[in-house]
Design an enzyme around this catalytic site. Structure first.
Site, short mmCIF file in Angstrom:
data_model
loop_
_atom_site.label_atom_id
_atom_site.label_comp_id
_atom_site.label_asym_id
_atom_site.label_seq_id
_atom_site.Cartn_x
_atom_site.Cartn_y
_atom_site.Cartn_z
N ASP A 58 64.93 27.68 77.14
CA ASP A 58 63.80 28.16 76.34
C ASP A 58 62.97 26.94 75.94
O ASP A 58 63.37 25.80 76.16
CB ASP A 58 64.27 28.97 75.13
CG ASP A 58 65.11 28.18 74.14
OD1 ASP A 58 65.63 27.11 74.50
OD2 ASP A 58 65.26 28.65 72.99
N TYR A 72 60.89 23.84 74.11
CA TYR A 72 61.23 22.88 73.06
C TYR A 72 60.83 23.46 71.70
O TYR A 72 59.71 23.93 71.53
CB TYR A 72 60.49 21.56 73.27
CG TYR A 72 60.88 20.80 74.51
CD1 TYR A 72 62.18 20.33 74.69
CD2 TYR A 72 59.92 20.52 75.49
CE1 TYR A 72 62.52 19.61 75.82
CE2 TYR A 72 60.26 19.79 76.63
CZ TYR A 72 61.56 19.34 76.79
OH TYR A 72 61.91 18.63 77.91
N PHE A 115 60.88 21.99 80.58
CA PHE A 115 61.22 20.57 80.46
C PHE A 115 60.00 19.66 80.29
O PHE A 115 60.15 18.48 79.98
CB PHE A 115 62.05 20.09 81.66
CG PHE A 115 63.37 20.77 81.79
CD1 PHE A 115 64.41 20.48 80.92
CD2 PHE A 115 63.57 21.74 82.77
CE1 PHE A 115 65.63 21.13 81.03
CE2 PHE A 115 64.79 22.40 82.88
CZ PHE A 115 65.82 22.09 82.01
N HIS A 137 73.57 20.62 82.03
CA HIS A 137 72.22 20.51 81.47
C HIS A 137 71.94 19.05 81.10
O HIS A 137 72.86 18.31 80.72
CB HIS A 137 72.12 21.40 80.23
CG HIS A 137 70.73 21.64 79.76
ND1 HIS A 137 70.08 20.77 78.92
CD2 HIS A 137 69.87 22.65 80.02
CE1 HIS A 137 68.87 21.24 78.66
NE2 HIS A 137 68.71 22.38 79.32
#
Length: 207
Positions: free
Chosen positions: A57, A59, A70, A173
Site C-alpha cells: 500500500d 507510503y 515504491f 520485502h
C-alpha cells in the site's frame, strides 16, 4: 481520479467506477496519495506492460505517496527506507547508483508499479486494507501479460497465480524489517533483464 489513466484501461475499469467512487468517498481527509494520483500507475498503456512490480500500500508519510508503488516525488529526501534498500540492491546487482526516488522513468519503459491497496491514511500503514481495493487491483493485474513480475513480500507473492507464463522474481520485502531475510542478494534487476532479453526485448534502464 482519471488524471493519469491511459485510455487503454478505461473499458476494463468502466464497470468498477461506482465501486471506486465508493472507496474514495470512504477516504479520510488525510488520505494519501492525493486523489488525482490514486491511479498514477495506469499511466502505462495496458499493452505496453512488460514488467510488473507489486507493492502493498502507499507510503503513509504525507507527501511521499504519488500513486506509483515504491516511488516518491522527486523532491522527497531522504528517501523512504524501503526505497533506499531497493537502490542499494540495484547498486549491488548491476552496479548502478540511483538517488532519484521518482520511478516514472521505469513506467515509461513499460513497468506497472501497482500497489494492492491504492490509498492509506497518513501515519497508519495498512489502514485501508480489506476495504475493496484488492478486487480492483486484482482485475488490473490479471489484465496484463508481462514478461517478468517482481513480488517483494507476502502480500505481493499472493498474486503469483495472476501471471501465468511470466518469469516470477520473488523475495522478502525491501522494508528494513525484512530486507536482510532474503531481499538483499536477490538480484531482481538483472533477473528482470534476463527475462526481457529471453523474450526478445531490450533490458530496462534502471538508473
Amino acid at each position: 481520479m482519471d488524471r493519469w489513466i491511459h485510455d487503454s484501461w478505461r473499458e476494463l475499469l468502466a464497470p468498477q467506477r461506482q465501486a471506486v467512487q465508493a472507496l474514495l468517498a470512504r477516504c479520510e481527509p488525510d488520505t494519501w496519495p492525493a486523489r488525482p494520483d490514486v491511479f498514477h500507475a495506469l499511466a502505462v498503456p495496458r499493452d505496453a506492460v512488460r514488467v510488473v512490480i507489486v507493492g502493498q500500500d502507499p507510503y503513509p508519510t504525507p507527501g511521499h505517496a504519488h500513486g506509483l508503488a515504491f516511488s516518491v516525488p522527486e523532491a522527497v529526501h531522504p528517501l523512504p527506507k524501503s526505497l533506499a534498500n531497493i537502490f542499494r540492491e540495484l547498486q549491488d546487482d548491476l552496479g548502478f547508483t540511483r538517488t532519484r526516488g521518482d520511478l516514472s522513468d521505469w513506467v515509461e519503459q513499460g513497468v506497472l508499479l501497482l500497489n494492492r491497496v491504492l490509498t492509506v491514511r497518513a501515519g497508519q500503514p495498512g489502514s485501508h486494507r480489506g476495504r475493496g481495493w484488492e478486487a480492483i487491483t486484482e482485475l488490473v493485474l490479471r489484465a496484463v501479460e508481462p514478461d517478468a513480475v517482481v513480488l517483494w513480500g507476502n502480500d505481493a507473492q499472493a498474486t503469483r497465480d495472476f501471471f501465468p507464463g511470466a518469469a516470477v522474481i520473488a523475495s522478502a520485502h525491501p522494508s528494513p524489517l525484512s530486507a536482510h531475510r532474503g531481499f538483499f542478494g536477490s538480484r531482481p534487476f538483472s533477473g528482470v533483464n534476463r527475462a526481457l532479453e529471453a523474450a526478445g526485448h531490450s533490458p530496462l534502464r534502471w538508473a
